[in-house]
Design a protein around this motif. Structure first.
Motif, short mmCIF file in Angstrom:
data_model
loop_
_atom_site.label_atom_id
_atom_site.label_comp_id
_atom_site.label_asym_id
_atom_site.label_seq_id
_atom_site.Cartn_x
_atom_site.Cartn_y
_atom_site.Cartn_z
N ILE A 1 -4.04 -14.24 -1.01
CA ILE A 1 -4.85 -13.62 -2.13
C ILE A 1 -5.54 -12.37 -1.44
CG2 ILE A 1 -6.68 -13.92 -3.54
CD1 ILE A 1 -5.94 -16.68 -3.88
N SER A 2 -5.52 -11.36 -1.91
CA SER A 2 -6.25 -9.90 -1.46
C SER A 2 -7.45 -9.54 -2.46
CB SER A 2 -5.49 -8.97 -0.99
OG SER A 2 -4.52 -9.45 0.06
N VAL A 3 -8.31 -9.19 -1.92
CA VAL A 3 -9.24 -8.35 -2.47
C VAL A 3 -9.64 -7.06 -2.06
CG1 VAL A 3 -11.75 -8.12 -3.28
CG2 VAL A 3 -11.05 -10.35 -2.85
N ILE A 4 -9.26 -6.10 -2.93
CA ILE A 4 -9.29 -4.63 -2.35
C ILE A 4 -10.56 -3.60 -2.81
CG2 ILE A 4 -7.84 -2.61 -1.95
CD1 ILE A 4 -5.51 -4.13 -2.99
N ALA A 5 -11.62 -4.14 -2.06
CA ALA A 5 -12.82 -3.48 -2.42
C ALA A 5 -13.98 -3.57 -1.33
CB ALA A 5 -13.36 -4.36 -3.60
N VAL B 1 -6.88 -15.70 2.61
CA VAL B 1 -7.64 -14.43 1.90
C VAL B 1 -7.89 -13.08 2.79
CG1 VAL B 1 -9.77 -13.86 0.64
CG2 VAL B 1 -8.79 -16.21 0.65
N LEU B 2 -7.35 -12.06 2.39
CA LEU B 2 -7.56 -10.80 2.98
C LEU B 2 -8.70 -10.02 2.22
CD1 LEU B 2 -4.11 -9.79 3.56
CD2 LEU B 2 -5.51 -10.56 5.32
N ASP C 1 0.17 -11.98 -2.23
CA ASP C 1 0.80 -12.66 -3.39
C ASP C 1 -0.03 -12.44 -4.66
OD1 ASP C 1 3.20 -13.86 -2.05
OD2 ASP C 1 1.57 -14.84 -0.62
N LEU C 2 -1.28 -12.41 -4.55
CA LEU C 2 -2.05 -12.40 -5.69
C LEU C 2 -3.23 -11.34 -5.33
CD1 LEU C 2 -2.68 -13.46 -8.79
CD2 LEU C 2 -3.94 -15.14 -7.46
#
Length: 364
Positions: free
Chosen positions: A194-198, A222-223, A263-264
């Motif tokens: 699961i990634s958060v791009i911020a 988590v990335l 993946d999400l």
């Protein structure tokens, strides 16, 4: 035959979604125009990003985010005086006829700098100003005759405009470079990523995702992809013990490489976002996203994927709701595949460079 010159005005030294779009706008306009970029002085990530274009620097003191104080007023006066002089001399010397403003904070400077000149201003809005005085000043500047068109990255962005300014505005959604679907399948992932791009800031809501996953039985990685802007907030996140593995990558210029592992994607912002480039870039890869039911994210889902709004949007800050929606999409392979196919289709049909180029050149 010489191309007409356009000067793109930027107001930051760092790189975010808006600055990535500055580069893409330059790439689009450079097919028909000679592009120069006016940006803050000093070496910076933004200067590196735009190094393929003619760069011209100006002195600038940056403003504080959110509500403005006395120090911001002083900075505003300094920027108005110093930057206006530099910009006016440059426009005259280089025979600039069109100024493309990517930094609304500099709009008053640009309007003053072109006074008495035959110069057209196009303003690209990708922020919503919460301060009433700033919003009033923005609308006063936008009403000037030299401002020919206001381009908003979403309809939500344009809601801060006066009725008069809305009449000369248009929505132009950002485009993505890559719309090649990656191979994604939740049932083949023993440990989904699961990634958060911020950038790491409280308003981006990383803590909401962390708490949601901590209360879940899912085995995930988590990335967190982005600069660490608020160090205290970052320390607050890493000081807690979590049952899942997580990695802070810091700033990267190859987000696509991380999306290939993802993946999400979660966009857990607790404050307004005018547009989410992270969302549509993920869609271009066929990666489902779950985002806060706010601003531009809400607009994108409701306009293009209304049938999946119940799955892809959650109430801002609602940890339990986010947990349930993450579990729902990762635990149901048929649903995951269905959403993956649909988001890719939406990205391919609506956020292409070709479509953006045609619309932007039609505006200019």
């Amino acid at each position: 035959m010489c191309k007409s010159r356009i000067l793109l005005v930027e107001g930051r030294r760092t790189v975010g979604g808006g600055q990535i779009m500055s580069r893409r706008i330059c790439d689009v306009l450079s097919t028909n125009y000679d592009i120069a970029v006016f940006l803050p002085d000093g070496e910076s990530p933004l200067a590196e990003l735009l190094q393929d274009y003619s760069l011209h620097r100006y002195p600038m003191l940056e403003y504080h985010s959110g509500k403005k104080g006395v120090s911001d007023v002083c900075r505003f006066i300094y920027n108005m005086w110093r930057t206006c002089r530099v910009l006016r001399r440059f426009i005259r010397k280089e025979d600039i006829t069109v100024v493309y403003v990517q930094a609304p904070s500099l709009l008053p400077v640009v309007v003053c700098a072109v006074a008495g000149m035959d110069v057209q201003i196009f303003v690209h809005l990708h922020v919503v100003h919460v301060d009433r005085k700033v919003r009033l000043l923005l609308n006063v500047c936008l009403q000037q005759k030299c401002v020919k068109k206001i381009i908003g990255v979403s309809d939500f962005t344009l809601q801060q405009l006066s009725l008069k300014n809305r009449r000369k505005s248009v929505v132009l959604y950002n485009y993505i470079d890559d719309c090649i679907k990656k191979t994604v399948s939740s049932d083949t992932c023993e440990k989904p990523v699961i990634s958060v791009i911020a950038d790491v800031m409280r308003i981006k809501g990383h803590h909401v995702l962390f708490e949601a996953l901590q209360s879940s039985a899912l085995n995930v990685e988590v990335l967190i992809i982005g600069r660490i802007v608020e160090v205290d907030y970052y320390k607050e996140l890493i000081d807690k013990k979590y049952s899942f593995q997580y990695t802070f990558t810091g700033y990267v210029n190859d987000v696509e490489r991380y999306l290939e592992q993802t993946d999400l994607v979660i966009v857990p912002s607790v404050g307004f976002e005018t547009f989410s480039l992270a969302m549509v870039e993920s869609w271009g890869k066929g990666i489902p996203t779950i985002a806060s039911d706010l601003g531009g994210m809400k607009e994108l889902v409701e306009n293009f994927l209304p049938q999946y709004a119940e799955i892809l949007l959650f109430s801002p800050g609602n940890i339990e709701e986010l947990k349930v929606k993450i579990e729902t999409i990762l635990n149901h392979d048929i649903l995951y595949r269905e959403v993956s196919e649909k988001v890719h289709e939406v990205a391919y049909n609506n956020f292409s460079k070709t479509s953006f180029r045609k619309k932007l050149l039609g505006i200019i």
